[in-house]
Design an enzyme around this catalytic site. Structure first.
Site, short mmCIF file in Angstrom:
data_model
loop_
_atom_site.label_atom_id
_atom_site.label_comp_id
_atom_site.label_asym_id
_atom_site.label_seq_id
_atom_site.Cartn_x
_atom_site.Cartn_y
_atom_site.Cartn_z
N LYS A 58 -11.55 11.16 -8.68
CA LYS A 58 -10.31 11.89 -8.34
C LYS A 58 -10.45 13.37 -8.68
O LYS A 58 -9.90 14.23 -7.97
CB LYS A 58 -9.11 11.29 -9.08
CG LYS A 58 -8.71 9.90 -8.63
CD LYS A 58 -8.34 9.82 -7.17
CE LYS A 58 -7.69 8.50 -6.80
NZ LYS A 58 -7.59 8.30 -5.34
N SER A 74 0.83 -1.21 0.00
CA SER A 74 0.00 0.00 0.00
C SER A 74 0.86 1.26 0.00
O SER A 74 1.88 1.33 0.72
CB SER A 74 -0.87 0.05 1.26
OG SER A 74 -1.81 -1.00 1.26
N ALA A 104 -13.46 1.39 -6.48
CA ALA A 104 -14.50 1.37 -7.52
C ALA A 104 -14.69 -0.09 -7.92
O ALA A 104 -13.76 -0.91 -7.79
CB ALA A 104 -14.07 2.19 -8.74
N VAL A 145 -14.93 4.08 5.94
CA VAL A 145 -15.28 5.49 5.67
C VAL A 145 -16.66 5.68 5.05
O VAL A 145 -17.09 6.81 4.87
CB VAL A 145 -14.20 6.18 4.79
CG1 VAL A 145 -12.88 6.28 5.53
CG2 VAL A 145 -14.06 5.50 3.44
N TYR A 154 -9.53 4.18 -16.61
CA TYR A 154 -9.60 4.74 -15.24
C TYR A 154 -11.02 5.24 -14.94
O TYR A 154 -11.47 5.26 -13.80
CB TYR A 154 -8.55 5.84 -15.08
CG TYR A 154 -8.14 6.08 -13.65
CD1 TYR A 154 -7.59 5.05 -12.87
CD2 TYR A 154 -8.30 7.32 -13.04
CE1 TYR A 154 -7.21 5.26 -11.56
CE2 TYR A 154 -7.91 7.54 -11.73
CZ TYR A 154 -7.37 6.51 -11.00
OH TYR A 154 -7.00 6.73 -9.70
N THR A 192 -0.04 -1.98 -6.61
CA THR A 192 -0.73 -2.24 -5.33
C THR A 192 -2.00 -3.01 -5.65
O THR A 192 -2.39 -3.14 -6.82
CB THR A 192 -1.15 -0.93 -4.64
OG1 THR A 192 -2.09 -0.25 -5.48
CG2 THR A 192 0.03 -0.01 -4.35
N LEU A 193 -2.70 -3.42 -4.60
CA LEU A 193 -3.95 -4.16 -4.78
C LEU A 193 -4.95 -3.32 -5.57
O LEU A 193 -5.56 -3.78 -6.55
CB LEU A 193 -4.53 -4.46 -3.39
CG LEU A 193 -5.28 -5.76 -3.21
CD1 LEU A 193 -4.41 -6.94 -3.61
CD2 LEU A 193 -5.72 -5.89 -1.75
N ILE A 232 -7.19 6.29 0.41
CA ILE A 232 -8.32 5.37 0.30
C ILE A 232 -9.05 5.58 -1.02
O ILE A 232 -9.30 6.73 -1.40
CB ILE A 232 -9.30 5.62 1.48
CG1 ILE A 232 -8.67 5.13 2.79
CG2 ILE A 232 -10.66 5.00 1.24
CD1 ILE A 232 -9.47 5.47 4.03
#
Ligand code: NAP
Length: 257
Positions: free
Chosen positions: A163, A20, A96, A66, A156, A194-195, A93
């Site tokens: 974003k 992460s 999607a 969250v 994306y 990353t994941l 954090i």
């Protein structure tokens, strides 16, 4: 080792595992002398976090999903009781649905759009609200974004739109929080394996473009993002708020590749 964050209490949200970006930031904060506090979403990540932090003394772990207002309220209530003050907050954090990170953006579902906005963008607004009273000595908030919020990046999609909202929230929040000496900025990181990143279709081919074409001819590391976060959290960046800093080996400067 440096002393940029000596004795500062920094809350870091979004460490899932050792890959992460938030973990890179946590390590840089520790090297800068900070006391870090981590949150995890669910029990699955609690065991990861316990393993990751086993050798580190004095790290506190708190649960917070969250999407749940009651979790956010309880988190900051507990931090008030346990620490009284925090100096920094890192929001790392995003989420999607995988099926919406490929193909045409117009296929985004209403539910998927709301989910991505809620977790990846609105959460910054909610946690800033509750972090504010704990930043009694001033503070600095850092969130993570990606170039897909400014430009069209294939696949994306809904995350790019989330974003864009996140980056705009940074500007609005900077105006609200600035009079209390609380700064807020984003870091626009280049692709890091990353994941979350591996959920974006074609992620590996983006890494290849970086190695062949961007100014520094390489991808960036967790540590490089972490060190930029330390800078933004520290007094070195005391005149900077509402800003978006690209840590992407220069990719954002390029035209069509
Ligand atoms: P990551 O390790 O998968 O981190 C994403 C984090 O978000 C995880 O800890 C995840 O927790 C958490 N999260 C998701 N839903 C949540 C919820 N409802 N409540 C609380 N936490 C939740 O991936 P990452 O790449 O480091 O992502 C961190 C940030 O960097 C994201 O904002 C991402 O968009 C941004 N970013 C990443 C890259 C990249 O290439 N990797 C580039 C630019 C920006 P769970 O595992 O429990 O779901």
């Amino acid at each position: 080792m440096n002393t940029l964050l000596k004795d500062k209490k920094i809350l870091i949200m979004g460490v899932a595992n050792k890959w992460s970006i938030a973990w890179g930031i946590a390590q840089s904060c520790i090297e800068a002398g900070a006391n870090i506090i981590l949150t995890y979403q669910g029990e699955r990540n609690l065991s990861n976090l316990k393993k990751l932090t086993a050798d580190l003394a004095g790290i506190s772990l708190y649960q917070c999903d969250v999407t749940q207002d009651q979790d956010i309220i309880a988190l900051f209530h507990n931090l008030e009781e346990d620490f009284g003050v925090i100096h920094g907050l890192v929001h790392s954090i995003a989420f999607a649905n995988k099926e919406e990170l490929e193909g045409a953006y117009y296929n985004t579902s209403r539910e998927g759009y709301h989910l991505a906005q809620d977790i990846s963008s609105y959460s910054l607004v909610a946690i800033s609200k509750y972090a504010r009273p704990l930043m009694k000595e001033g503070g600095s908030i850092v969130t993570m974004t990606y170039l897909g919020g400014e430009r069209v990046v294939q696949n994306y999609n809904v995350m790019g739109v989330a974003k864009a909202a996140l980056e705009s929230s940074v500007r609005y929040l900077s105006a609200d929080l600035g009079p209390e000496n609380i700064r807020i900025n984003s870091i626009s990181a280049g692709p890091i394996k990353t994941l979350a990143a591996q959920g974006v279709k074609g992620f590996r081919s983006i890494l290849k473009v970086y190695e062949e074409k961007v100014p520094l001819r390489r991808t960036v590391t967790q540590g490089e993002v972490g060190d930029t976060a330390v800078f933004l959290l520290s007094p070195m960046a005391r005149g900077i708020t509402g800003e978006n800093i690209h840590v992407d080996a220069g990719y954002h400067t390029m035209g069509l590749l």
